[in-house]
Design a protein around this motif. Structure first.
Motif, PDB file in Angstrom:
ATOM      1  N   GLY A 164       0.745  -0.840  -0.142  1.00  0.00           N
ATOM      2  CA  GLY A 164       0.293  -0.020   0.170  1.00  0.00           C
ATOM      3  C   GLY A 164       0.880   1.653  -0.353  1.00  0.00           C
ATOM      4  N   ASN A 165       2.126   1.022  -0.280  1.00  0.00           N
ATOM      5  CA  ASN A 165       3.177   2.163  -0.081  1.00  0.00           C
ATOM      6  C   ASN A 165       3.479   2.872  -1.719  1.00  0.00           C
ATOM      7  OD1 ASN A 165       2.839   3.103   1.875  1.00  0.00           O
ATOM      8  ND2 ASN A 165       4.177   0.851   3.029  1.00  0.00           N
ATOM      9  N   ASP A 166       4.156   3.316  -1.733  1.00  0.00           N
ATOM     10  CA  ASP A 166       3.947   4.375  -3.690  1.00  0.00           C
ATOM     11  C   ASP A 166       6.192   4.368  -3.541  1.00  0.00           C
ATOM     12  OD1 ASP A 166       4.855   4.442  -6.264  1.00  0.00           O
ATOM     13  OD2 ASP A 166       3.415   7.097  -5.659  1.00  0.00           O
ATOM     14  N   ARG A 167       6.365   2.631  -3.497  1.00  0.00           N
ATOM     15  CA  ARG A 167       8.044   2.781  -3.630  1.00  0.00           C
ATOM     16  C   ARG A 167       8.407   2.912  -5.272  1.00  0.00           C
ATOM     17  NH1 ARG A 167       8.144   4.366   1.400  1.00  0.00           N
ATOM     18  NH2 ARG A 167       7.179   2.795   2.927  1.00  0.00           N
ATOM     19  N   ILE A 168       9.600   3.095  -4.942  1.00  0.00           N
ATOM     20  CA  ILE A 168      10.608   2.958  -6.805  1.00  0.00           C
ATOM     21  C   ILE A 168      11.342   2.351  -6.452  1.00  0.00           C
ATOM     22  CG2 ILE A 168      12.203   4.072  -8.113  1.00  0.00           C
ATOM     23  CD1 ILE A 168       9.415   5.757  -7.907  1.00  0.00           C
ATOM     24  N   ILE A 169      11.432   0.848  -7.171  1.00  0.00           N
ATOM     25  CA  ILE A 169      12.858  -0.394  -6.960  1.00  0.00           C
ATOM     26  C   ILE A 169      13.826  -0.003  -8.106  1.00  0.00           C
ATOM     27  CG2 ILE A 169      13.568  -2.430  -7.324  1.00  0.00           C
ATOM     28  CD1 ILE A 169       9.756  -3.010  -7.266  1.00  0.00           C
ATOM     29  N   VAL A 170      15.085   0.060  -7.254  1.00  0.00           N
ATOM     30  CA  VAL A 170      16.032   1.004  -7.915  1.00  0.00           C
ATOM     31  C   VAL A 170      17.549  -0.450  -8.611  1.00  0.00           C
ATOM     32  CG1 VAL A 170      18.077   2.560  -7.972  1.00  0.00           C
ATOM     33  CG2 VAL A 170      16.472   2.712  -7.578  1.00  0.00           C
ATOM     34  N   MET A 171      17.505  -1.386  -9.551  1.00  0.00           N
ATOM     35  CA  MET A 171      17.849  -2.391  -9.555  1.00  0.00           C
ATOM     36  C   MET A 171      19.356  -2.229 -10.192  1.00  0.00           C
ATOM     37  SD  MET A 171      17.036  -5.491 -11.689  1.00  0.00           S
ATOM     38  CE  MET A 171      16.958  -5.445 -13.239  1.00  0.00           C
ATOM     39  N   VAL A 172      20.198  -2.465  -9.642  1.00  0.00           N
ATOM     40  CA  VAL A 172      22.028  -1.613 -10.638  1.00  0.00           C
ATOM     41  C   VAL A 172      22.491  -2.956 -10.406  1.00  0.00           C
ATOM     42  CG1 VAL A 172      24.006  -0.509  -9.680  1.00  0.00           C
ATOM     43  CG2 VAL A 172      21.765   0.209  -8.267  1.00  0.00           C
ATOM     44  N   ARG A 173      23.379  -3.124 -11.351  1.00  0.00           N
ATOM     45  CA  ARG A 173      24.056  -4.603 -12.272  1.00  0.00           C
ATOM     46  C   ARG A 173      25.504  -3.456 -12.044  1.00  0.00           C
ATOM     47  NH1 ARG A 173      21.161  -7.418 -16.389  1.00  0.00           N
ATOM     48  NH2 ARG A 173      20.067  -8.231 -14.647  1.00  0.00           N
ATOM     49  N   ASP A 174      26.492  -4.303 -12.003  1.00  0.00           N
ATOM     50  CA  ASP A 174      27.488  -4.371 -12.184  1.00  0.00           C
ATOM     51  C   ASP A 174      28.628  -4.326 -13.473  1.00  0.00           C
ATOM     52  OD1 ASP A 174      30.246  -3.656 -12.057  1.00  0.00           O
ATOM     53  OD2 ASP A 174      31.268  -5.054 -10.215  1.00  0.00           O
ATOM     54  N   ILE A 175      28.467  -3.655 -14.539  1.00  0.00           N
ATOM     55  CA  ILE A 175      28.325  -3.350 -15.884  1.00  0.00           C
ATOM     56  C   ILE A 175      30.083  -3.403 -15.812  1.00  0.00           C
ATOM     57  CG2 ILE A 175      25.893  -3.268 -16.744  1.00  0.00           C
ATOM     58  CD1 ILE A 175      27.191  -0.471 -17.257  1.00  0.00           C
ATOM     59  N   THR A 176      31.067  -3.345 -14.583  1.00  0.00           N
ATOM     60  CA  THR A 176      32.731  -3.032 -15.606  1.00  0.00           C
ATOM     61  C   THR A 176      32.858  -3.897 -15.788  1.00  0.00           C
ATOM     62  OG1 THR A 176      33.171  -2.221 -13.342  1.00  0.00           O
ATOM     63  CG2 THR A 176      34.723  -2.694 -14.054  1.00  0.00           C
ATOM     64  N   ALA A 177      32.827  -5.135 -16.666  1.00  0.00           N
ATOM     65  CA  ALA A 177      33.825  -6.348 -17.731  1.00  0.00           C
ATOM     66  C   ALA A 177      32.829  -5.510 -18.287  1.00  0.00           C
ATOM     67  CB  ALA A 177      33.116  -7.557 -16.875  1.00  0.00           C
ATOM     68  N   ARG A 178      31.191  -5.392 -18.456  1.00  0.00           N
ATOM     69  CA  ARG A 178      30.902  -5.071 -20.533  1.00  0.00           C
ATOM     70  C   ARG A 178      31.460  -3.790 -20.799  1.00  0.00           C
ATOM     71  NH1 ARG A 178      24.919  -4.757 -20.156  1.00  0.00           N
ATOM     72  NH2 ARG A 178      24.402  -2.856 -20.184  1.00  0.00           N
ATOM     73  N   HIS A 179      32.160  -2.648 -19.598  1.00  0.00           N
ATOM     74  CA  HIS A 179      32.027  -1.454 -20.001  1.00  0.00           C
ATOM     75  C   HIS A 179      33.150  -1.320 -21.373  1.00  0.00           C
ATOM     76  CE1 HIS A 179      31.897   3.105 -20.089  1.00  0.00           C
ATOM     77  NE2 HIS A 179      33.385   2.743 -19.392  1.00  0.00           N
TER      78      HIS A 179
END
Length: 712
Positions: free
Chosen positions: A188-203
């Motif tokens: 019942g609470n308005d939230r923002i889900i933030v998903m962080v992926r480490d892309i150092t190798a891809r970068h």
């Protein structure tokens, strides 16, 4: 899920209450009427009523027990499923490979993080919940807390979004991350889900790919060849600068292969022939996988020039990769190399023939000139002798042309005003012809360092060819101008100061297939031509460190262009030498060394006629012996005339070294039929006081002796 659970509970409670109310109502109603029908005694009815109440309580208690037990079992199952779901959620939430942040959508405050976030950033769960976005970011634009809050506001108000972020760990190290932001309702609470992926190798891989792409692009641009590729539909995806410059495309142009070929091969017939072979090769490659055979073609450039190219084609990942290698200069170099090899081979033969021929001519021309001196001026034989002498001079000129090709022959150079050379060549070669001349000399025209005789011969040969191309008359235009050449010029010459001389006629022109052969020895399109004229021109110009080019169209005249090294400055004209007066009778003894008996006899007779005493010998060993003996006897030779080349014996060069070793003041004259020999060109460097070129006349020999004897 909780709302659904509450609805199920209320439904179960309502069901229990409904069943109880229905049963109770039916019991009271039915049992009351049945008692009235069956029992009339009031006292008995009251007793039955008591038992009926007890029965009602027992039955309803049993019913309630069943209903409540069933409700409790279902409730326990729901709670168990809820606990299992929560456990699965927590396992997924904390074990995903990406760090998860849950923010309040209104305030942006961090509410919760998963265990992966703690491992990724190096914080404990307790520390993580008190972190600010600033502490988890680079902290510099565009990776600041303000930038992060702006992204959270955008995610709260709009659709999900993905950005690339520069994240920071607890130890201060930075890493590249991909962040996905999504709005969600949690409890019942308005939230923002933030998903962080480490892309150092891809970068790093992407950066490496980008660098490789840039390197490949630079390599493609710097390759000395045209490179491009097209997709399966034939649309050009890339052309390097070579192809673009050749065909006039810009970077935004993406023509089709068909359009590119139309521009490169404007002649439809020729284009169809080239493309037919190319398409056949591509079909074979698609069918059997064999490589596409390289193909030659001549393309037309946007500047009007044409290039001879090799077309190499490869099929790579559904692309047609093609390279256009320009072999125009390579072909020209190959022609020059082949020409040089021909001239070298000819030089070996020509040198030997011309040397022997000059020895024979020396006997003929010398005797004719000697006979001319012995005859009275009015003698009837004077005319025939002069005519024979002229014919011998013409034969000597032919021998001189042959010697132009001789291996190792070097011109005898001196600084010469170019304007005077051109004027003399035009005046002599055009005398008695119908051809008019137009000479255009640039102001401040630089002088050249050249063998005057050879260069005059080269200019005269070109002028004579132009006259023969205009038998009915015309205009021969000669333009001379300074032409400094930079490094890497198209002519293949060393950078420096040059003069450019163009001979432009209005003749019939030269067919294209003949233009490649006009400088070859013995190649001539004229009936009875020797084929040595332009071959001599080419050899002379090359030996002077220059280049000669031909440009011609049938029916539109011919232009022959010389590029000759200049001295880089204007040199004033030298005063014409005054004619020498006849010398007085010679005095002293002259040593003559020559392997040809006829030349020894002729030279002895001429020198004796001039007043000298003469001693002759056949080789260098004898000359050294005679010279030493005369010096030791106190009767040294005044002059020694020595033949440069003695087959199977000591020549003049070696003999001179031995004579000068014991008499440094010896007066030595070198004589040879090899007029272009380095010793003849630089005789002073080898100890000689003068040089006499065979065939020589009596007056030439006299002048040489007088010059040598007049020096201290």
């Amino acid at each position: 899920m909780r709302a659904a659970s509450k609805r199920n509970q209320r439904r179960e409670i309502n069901k229990i209450v409904g069943v109880y109310a229905l049963f109770g109502s039916a019991w009271i109603y039915l049992s009351g009427y049945a008692l009235i029908w069956l029992v009339s005694d009031r006292h008995i009815a009251e007793q039955i009523e008591v038992y009926k109440g007890l029965m009602f309580i027992m039955v309803t208690s049993a019913l309630l027990y069943q209903l409540i037990s069933r409700f409790a079992g279902r409730l326990a199952e729901s709670v168990d499923r809820l606990e299992q779901s929560e456990a699965r959620f927590q396992a997924i939430y904390h074990n995903v490979n990406d760090a998860l942040f849950i923010h309040d959508a209104t305030t942006g405050q961090l509410v919760d993080v998963n265990r992966t976030m703690c491992e990724m950033y190096g914080y404990t769960p307790e520390e993580a919940r008190d972190l600010t976005v600033e502490e988890l970011s680079l902290g510099e634009p565009p990776y600041t807390e303000a930038d992060a809050r702006h992204l959270l506001q955008q995610a709260a108000a709009g659709p999900p979004m993905t950005v690339r972020w520069r994240s920071k760990k607890k130890d201060g190290s930075l890493f590249w991350s991909e962040i996905n932001l999504r709005r969600a309702d949690i409890g019942g609470n308005d939230r923002i889900i933030v998903m962080v992926r480490d892309i150092t190798a891809r970068h790093e891989i992407e950066e490496a790919l980008q660098q490789n792409e840039e390197i490949l692009k630079v390599l493609m641009e710097e390759m000395p060849a045209g490179v491009g590729w097209a997709d399966e539909s034939g649309r050009i995806q890339y052309l390097n600068s070579y192809v673009s410059d050749w065909l006039g495309y810009v970077s935004d142009d993406h023509p089709t292969l068909e359009q590119l070929m139309e521009r490169a091969l404007p002649d439809p017939t020729y284009r169809d022939r080239v493309l037919a072979v190319w398409h056949d090769e591509l079909a074979k490659t698609l069918e059997s996988g064999v490589p596409v055979t390289p193909q030659e073609a001549k393309i037309s450039c946007v500047d009007g020039s044409s290039k001879h190219i090799i077309l190499n084609t490869r099929l790579v990942h559904h692309r047609i990769l093609f390279t256009l290698t320009d072999i125009t200069k390579w072909e020209a170099m190959q022609r020059e190399l082949l020409k040089a090899q021909k001239l070298e081979s000819l030089g070996v033969l020509a040198g030997g023939i011309a040397h022997d021929f000059n020895n024979i001519l020396t006997g003929i021309l010398g005797n004719l000139s000697f006979a001319e001196l012995l005859l009275d001026p009015d003698h009837p034989a004077q005319g025939p002798v002069k005519n024979a002498e002229k014919a011998s001079q013409r034969a000597a000129e032919l021998a001189h042309q042959l010697l132009t090709f001789s291996k190792g022959g070097q011109p005898i150079k001196k600084v010469v005003p170019l304007g005077r050379l051109l004027q003399e060549a035009l005046s002599l070669s055009l005398h008695g012809t119908k051809v008019q001349t137009r000479l255009e000399l640039q102001d401040g025209l630089h002088a050249i360092e050249a063998d005057e005789g050879q260069m005059n011969q080269a200019f005269s040969n070109v002028i004579i060819n132009a006259c023969q191309a205009m038998p009915g008359g015309g205009v021969l235009t000669v333009i001379a101008q300074n032409a400094p050449l930079p490094a890497g010029n198209d002519l293949g010459l060393a950078p420096g100061d040059y003069v450019k001389i163009s001979f432009i006629d209005q003749g019939c022109g030269i067919p294209y297939e003949d233009q490649k052969l006009i400088f070859d020895p013995y190649y001539s399109t004229k009936p009875g031509g020797s084929g040595l004229g332009l071959a001599s021109v080419h050899s002379i110009v090359i030996k002077h460190g220059g280049r000669v080019e031909v440009a011609s169209k049938p029916g539109a005249g011919t232009t022959l262009t010389f590029y000759l090294p200049s001295v880089g400055e204007v040199v004033p004209e030298e005063e014409a030498p005054q004619p020498e007066r006849p010398g007085k009778p010679g005095e002293g003894t002259v040593l003559v060394m020559d392997d040809e008996e006829a030349i020894r006899t002729l030279t002895r007779d001429m020198l004796q006629y001039l007043g000298y005493q003469v001693v002759t010998c056949a080789d260098g060993e004898e000359a050294v012996r005679l010279y030493r003996e005369a010096a030791q006897a106190g009767k040294p030779f005044a002059v020694a005339i020595m033949d440069l080349t003695i087959p199977a014996g000591m020549g003049g060069k070696e003999a001179a070294q031995q004579i000068l070793a014991f008499d440094p003041a010896a007066r030595l004259i070198v004589s040879s039929g090899y007029s272009n020999d380095p010793v003849m060109a630089e005789h002073a460097d080898y100890g000689f006081c003068a040089a006499v070129i065979k065939p020589y006349r009596c007056d030439e020999l006299q002048q040489a002796l007088e010059r040598v004897l007049s020096k201290p």
